[in-house]
Design a protein around this motif. Structure first.
Motif, PDB file in Angstrom:
ATOM      1  N   CYS A 135      44.584   2.247  34.773  1.00  0.00           N
ATOM      2  CA  CYS A 135      45.443   1.817  35.873  1.00  0.00           C
ATOM      3  C   CYS A 135      44.722   1.967  37.211  1.00  0.00           C
ATOM      4  N   VAL A 190      53.377  -5.352  37.202  1.00  0.00           N
ATOM      5  CA  VAL A 190      52.032  -4.977  36.758  1.00  0.00           C
ATOM      6  C   VAL A 190      51.347  -6.168  36.090  1.00  0.00           C
ATOM      7  N   VAL A 214      51.709   2.013  38.874  1.00  0.00           N
ATOM      8  CA  VAL A 214      51.395   1.289  37.640  1.00  0.00           C
ATOM      9  C   VAL A 214      51.655   2.192  36.435  1.00  0.00           C
ATOM     10  N   LEU A 234      47.508   5.825  28.987  1.00  0.00           N
ATOM     11  CA  LEU A 234      47.457   5.273  30.338  1.00  0.00           C
ATOM     12  C   LEU A 234      46.578   6.164  31.198  1.00  0.00           C
ATOM     13  N   ALA A 240      47.911   3.275  41.760  1.00  0.00           N
ATOM     14  CA  ALA A 240      47.837   3.472  40.310  1.00  0.00           C
ATOM     15  C   ALA A 240      49.025   4.287  39.813  1.00  0.00           C
TER      16      ALA A 240
END
Length: 321
Positions: A63, A278, A130, A12, A127
């Motif tokens: 993200c 998301v 997320v 991520l 972000a």
């Protein structure tokens, strides 16, 4: 497009954190044939290629900030990120971003789309939220969160499985440090068994000037770590303020009592959202070949990014899992 093999981690990436670092790490004299700066495009693409090569992820999501300064955080702590506001922008609430970086964000998103790499965002959220949501809800693959934001250290965990690690790239990707609960505990002095939440509690007490969070006056990082380690959590520490039998020095008790309103407001500002809605641009399986090779080749020429994109393609095609 061919699906990725299984067995690698879920990677991520904190998109804005990394492309800001790419922009400042590479001279903006590097331009496309039409004169547009492309230093962030090249640097970010190389970052993704390097991360894929090193960590061999089965899945990857970049993200995004759909709202870099969410209203709920501003309502709780009005100073939140005020120093980053662009006061000259016609739109109120606009983040101050270098003029030569702003157009490159769309270029980066073009490259990711053509490569077949998923992006993810949540309406009205950052972000960080997320990243927090995707890391928290993952139940299959180990997770590696990549960011230059220390606040994400609150996500580290061993249990429940799978583990979550944070690759902290605050000094650039070449000097990035991988943190799990043990590393967070060792560096910041919180309890290992509660390192992620403990770090969030420490950060709330300490404050963070980069986010406009003043913290508790007179409580620095070391004293914050000592307090959270001793009491176990911010909640337990706050309960001790009004307990005459608690092991709190009078001076510390007074500082905490004076900051009670701030602590109530700041705690949910510092903690990332873990249940955001998301939306991904595509499935997060990392492809073994570009989704649109012709478009990617076109962008490589258009953005003067042939070498980074070649490295990205090679990283995607390398065996994983």
């Amino acid at each position: 497009m061919t699906s990725a093999t299984t067995g690698g981690p879920l990677l991520l990436l904190d998109g804005a954190s990394l492309w800001f670092r790419a922009f400042y790490a590479i001279p903006d004299k590097i331009t496309a044939p039409d004169g547009r700066p492309v230093n962030a495009v090249r640097g970010f693409t190389d970052m993704v290629a390097s991360l894929v090569t090193k960590h061999a992820p089965a899945r990857l999501v970049v993200c995004l900030d759909l709202d870099w300064r969410p209203s709920f955080r501003v309502e709780l702590v009005p100073s939140y990120k005020t120093h980053r506001l662009d006061t000259s922008a016609p739109e109120p609430g606009t983040e101050e971003v270098p003029d030569r970086l702003t157009p490159q964000v769309d270029m980066i998103l073009d490259v990711l789309e053509a490569a077949g790499i998923a992006t993810g965002g949540a309406e009205g959220l950052e972000a960080d939220d997320v990243l927090g949501t995707l890391a928290t809800r993952e139940r299959t693959d180990p997770v590696i969160v990549v960011s230059g934001d220390r606040d994400l250290l609150q996500l580290v965990r061993d249990e429940p499985a799978p583990p979550v690690r944070v690759l902290y790239a605050g000094r650039g990707l070449a000097k990035a440090e991988l943190f799990g609960p043990a590393e967070v505990a060792a560096k910041y002095g919180v309890r290992e068994e509660n390192a992620g939440p403990g770090y969030a509690d420490l950060a709330t007490l300490r404050g963070d000037s980069s986010d406009g969070l003043p913290g508790v006056a007179g409580i620095g990082e070391k004293s914050a770590a000592t307090l959270i380690s001793r009491f176990g959590s911010l909640e337990a520490l706050r309960a001790a303020i009004d307990d005459p039998a608690s092991d709190l020095a009078p001076g510390v008790r007074g500082k905490l009592r004076a900051a009670e309103d701030y602590l109530t407001a700041a705690a949910p500002v510092v903690r990332v959202v873990r249940d955001a809605e998301v939306v991904l641009s595509r499935p997060d399986a990392l492809p073994v070949s570009p989704a649109d090779p012709d478009r990617l080749a076109e962008l490589a020429v258009l953005y003067n990014a042939e070498s980074p994109i070649k490295r990205l393609i090679a990283a995607l095609q390398a065996p994983r899992g």
